[in-house]
Design a protein around this motif. Sequence first.
Motif, PDB file in Angstrom:
ATOM      1  N   THR A  68     -10.528   9.335  11.420  1.00 20.02           N
ATOM      2  CA  THR A  68     -10.123   8.589  10.230  1.00 20.02           C
ATOM      3  C   THR A  68     -10.416   9.446   9.008  1.00 20.02           C
ATOM      4  O   THR A  68     -11.182  10.417   9.066  1.00 20.02           O
ATOM      5  CB  THR A  68     -10.870   7.251  10.118  1.00 20.02           C
ATOM      6  OG1 THR A  68     -12.285   7.488  10.196  1.00 20.02           O
ATOM      7  CG2 THR A  68     -10.442   6.291  11.208  1.00 20.02           C
ATOM      8  N   GLU A  73     -13.178   3.591   6.866  1.00 19.36           N
ATOM      9  CA  GLU A  73     -11.753   3.279   6.776  1.00 19.36           C
ATOM     10  C   GLU A  73     -11.387   2.095   7.660  1.00 19.36           C
ATOM     11  O   GLU A  73     -10.553   1.259   7.288  1.00 19.36           O
ATOM     12  CB  GLU A  73     -10.920   4.500   7.180  1.00 19.36           C
ATOM     13  CG  GLU A  73      -9.422   4.290   7.076  1.00 19.36           C
ATOM     14  CD  GLU A  73      -8.639   5.542   7.439  1.00 19.36           C
ATOM     15  OE1 GLU A  73      -7.579   5.401   8.071  1.00 19.36           O
ATOM     16  OE2 GLU A  73      -9.084   6.650   7.091  1.00 19.36           O
ATOM     17  N   ARG A  74     -11.992   1.995   8.830  1.00 19.61           N
ATOM     18  CA  ARG A  74     -11.723   0.892   9.747  1.00 19.61           C
ATOM     19  C   ARG A  74     -13.022   0.289  10.279  1.00 19.61           C
ATOM     20  O   ARG A  74     -13.061  -0.279  11.374  1.00 19.61           O
ATOM     21  CB  ARG A  74     -10.850   1.379  10.913  1.00 19.61           C
ATOM     22  CG  ARG A  74      -9.487   1.908  10.479  1.00 19.61           C
ATOM     23  CD  ARG A  74      -8.645   2.350  11.657  1.00 19.61           C
ATOM     24  NE  ARG A  74      -8.359   1.249  12.571  1.00 19.61           N
ATOM     25  CZ  ARG A  74      -7.383   0.351  12.398  1.00 19.61           C
ATOM     26  NH1 ARG A  74      -6.605   0.418  11.329  1.00 19.61           N
ATOM     27  NH2 ARG A  74      -7.190  -0.599  13.278  1.00 19.61           N
ATOM     28  N   ARG A  75     -14.094   0.415   9.490  1.00 19.35           N
ATOM     29  CA  ARG A  75     -15.411  -0.010   9.938  1.00 19.35           C
ATOM     30  C   ARG A  75     -16.179  -0.739   8.843  1.00 19.35           C
ATOM     31  O   ARG A  75     -15.834  -0.665   7.668  1.00 19.35           O
ATOM     32  CB  ARG A  75     -16.256   1.196  10.394  1.00 19.35           C
ATOM     33  CG  ARG A  75     -15.837   1.769  11.722  1.00 19.35           C
ATOM     34  CD  ARG A  75     -16.771   2.856  12.216  1.00 19.35           C
ATOM     35  NE  ARG A  75     -16.550   3.023  13.654  1.00 19.35           N
ATOM     36  CZ  ARG A  75     -17.213   2.391  14.598  1.00 19.35           C
ATOM     37  NH1 ARG A  75     -18.212   1.573  14.266  1.00 19.35           N
ATOM     38  NH2 ARG A  75     -16.921   2.555  15.873  1.00 19.35           N
ATOM     39  N   LEU A 107     -15.558  -2.867   4.870  1.00 23.67           N
ATOM     40  CA  LEU A 107     -14.383  -2.031   5.129  1.00 23.67           C
ATOM     41  C   LEU A 107     -13.835  -1.411   3.840  1.00 23.67           C
ATOM     42  O   LEU A 107     -13.745  -2.062   2.801  1.00 23.67           O
ATOM     43  CB  LEU A 107     -13.309  -2.907   5.772  1.00 23.67           C
ATOM     44  CG  LEU A 107     -11.920  -2.325   5.997  1.00 23.67           C
ATOM     45  CD1 LEU A 107     -11.937  -1.394   7.190  1.00 23.67           C
ATOM     46  CD2 LEU A 107     -10.909  -3.451   6.213  1.00 23.67           C
ATOM     47  N   ASN A 131     -16.399  -1.949  14.267  1.00 21.81           N
ATOM     48  CA  ASN A 131     -15.017  -1.997  13.781  1.00 21.81           C
ATOM     49  C   ASN A 131     -14.805  -3.232  12.921  1.00 21.81           C
ATOM     50  O   ASN A 131     -15.425  -4.278  13.139  1.00 21.81           O
ATOM     51  CB  ASN A 131     -14.039  -2.023  14.957  1.00 21.81           C
ATOM     52  CG  ASN A 131     -13.996  -0.716  15.716  1.00 21.81           C
ATOM     53  OD1 ASN A 131     -14.064  -0.701  16.944  1.00 21.81           O
ATOM     54  ND2 ASN A 131     -13.891   0.400  15.035  1.00 21.81           N
ATOM     55  N   HIS A 133     -11.734  -5.534  10.387  1.00 28.00           N
ATOM     56  CA  HIS A 133     -10.322  -5.782  10.096  1.00 28.00           C
ATOM     57  C   HIS A 133     -10.111  -6.379   8.704  1.00 28.00           C
ATOM     58  O   HIS A 133      -8.993  -6.578   8.267  1.00 28.00           O
ATOM     59  CB  HIS A 133      -9.742  -6.757  11.138  1.00 28.00           C
ATOM     60  CG  HIS A 133     -10.459  -8.075  11.183  1.00 28.00           C
ATOM     61  ND1 HIS A 133     -11.583  -8.276  11.953  1.00 28.00           N
ATOM     62  CD2 HIS A 133     -10.222  -9.243  10.539  1.00 28.00           C
ATOM     63  CE1 HIS A 133     -12.000  -9.520  11.790  1.00 28.00           C
ATOM     64  NE2 HIS A 133     -11.203 -10.123  10.927  1.00 28.00           N
ATOM     65  N   GLU A 135     -12.045  -6.709   4.554  1.00 25.31           N
ATOM     66  CA  GLU A 135     -13.093  -6.270   3.638  1.00 25.31           C
ATOM     67  C   GLU A 135     -13.958  -7.440   3.194  1.00 25.31           C
ATOM     68  O   GLU A 135     -13.448  -8.486   2.781  1.00 25.31           O
ATOM     69  CB  GLU A 135     -12.483  -5.597   2.398  1.00 25.31           C
ATOM     70  CG  GLU A 135     -13.529  -5.088   1.415  1.00 25.31           C
ATOM     71  CD  GLU A 135     -12.922  -4.438   0.196  1.00 25.31           C
ATOM     72  OE1 GLU A 135     -13.689  -4.009  -0.690  1.00 25.31           O
ATOM     73  OE2 GLU A 135     -11.680  -4.366   0.116  1.00 25.31           O
TER      74      GLU A 135
END
Length: 278
Positions: A68, A73-75, A107, A131, A133, A135
């Motif tokens: 990433t 970015e995705r965590r 996120l 992970n 999905h 914020e």
Amino acid sequence: MEIRHEANPEDVKGGYTTEKLRNQFLIESLFQPNKLNMVYSHYDRLLVGGVIPGKDPIQLDAGEALRTEFFLERREIGIVNIGSQGKVLVDGEEFQLNKRDCLYIGLGKKDVTFHSNDPSNPAKLYFVSANAHKEYPTKVLPISDAIPTKLGADAESNNRTIYKYIHGEGIQSCQLMMGMTLLEPNNMWNTMPAHVHDRRSEIYLYFDMEEESRVFHFMGKPDETRHLLVKNEQAILSPPWSIHSGGVGTKNYTFIWAMAGENYTFKDMDFVPIEDLK
């Protein structure tokens, strides 16, 4: 970054020596001066790390491991300071952390750096990332503001206090849950009988232990238990199929627990009667 793959419980049952069990589930060296250490677990894609900043700040950076543009970015990530005063800068905003304070970062935050207020007496910043999905706001929860839950009794050697940091009624997150358990002096047992939650993985960090102290951390399927001997500032990857929260120390100890997986509740526990443990 070290990568740890999943282990089949039947393989663990039949073919794991003590050394192999420790190599698979025990993280022995998270904290080293002026260095960021991380372990990526394929159990629910949890990532655990530790950092001791010195004179120079240390950036949260996974290199090429996550593929990433930046770490979050995705965590999402939960951070607890187990050392002296420190701070975390999140996209230029400063968050001070005293010992046992928790910081959640959601996120999408791009620039995260770790700092010690006094490099000669540094912070020790422990974190777990999952992970995400959606914020959620970045937020600090000082230990002084965390609501304590008293459990156990001296008669059962498990008089303890639980502080929940990141959960449905505390700091909000996508799926990461995080908290801390402190055992009172002369109390050595965490929850017994143990429980399982096959839909969530868990990570434990044991700390505030004397150098010669050890914790016997019990794991494995209820009818095929194993143990890991753990010392101060070592972490355990606890797979979904394993019993959880079963451990006894040579003295009292403190540990941080973090979970993620299929659901977002503390009630998803299947307790195992002690007579069924083997």
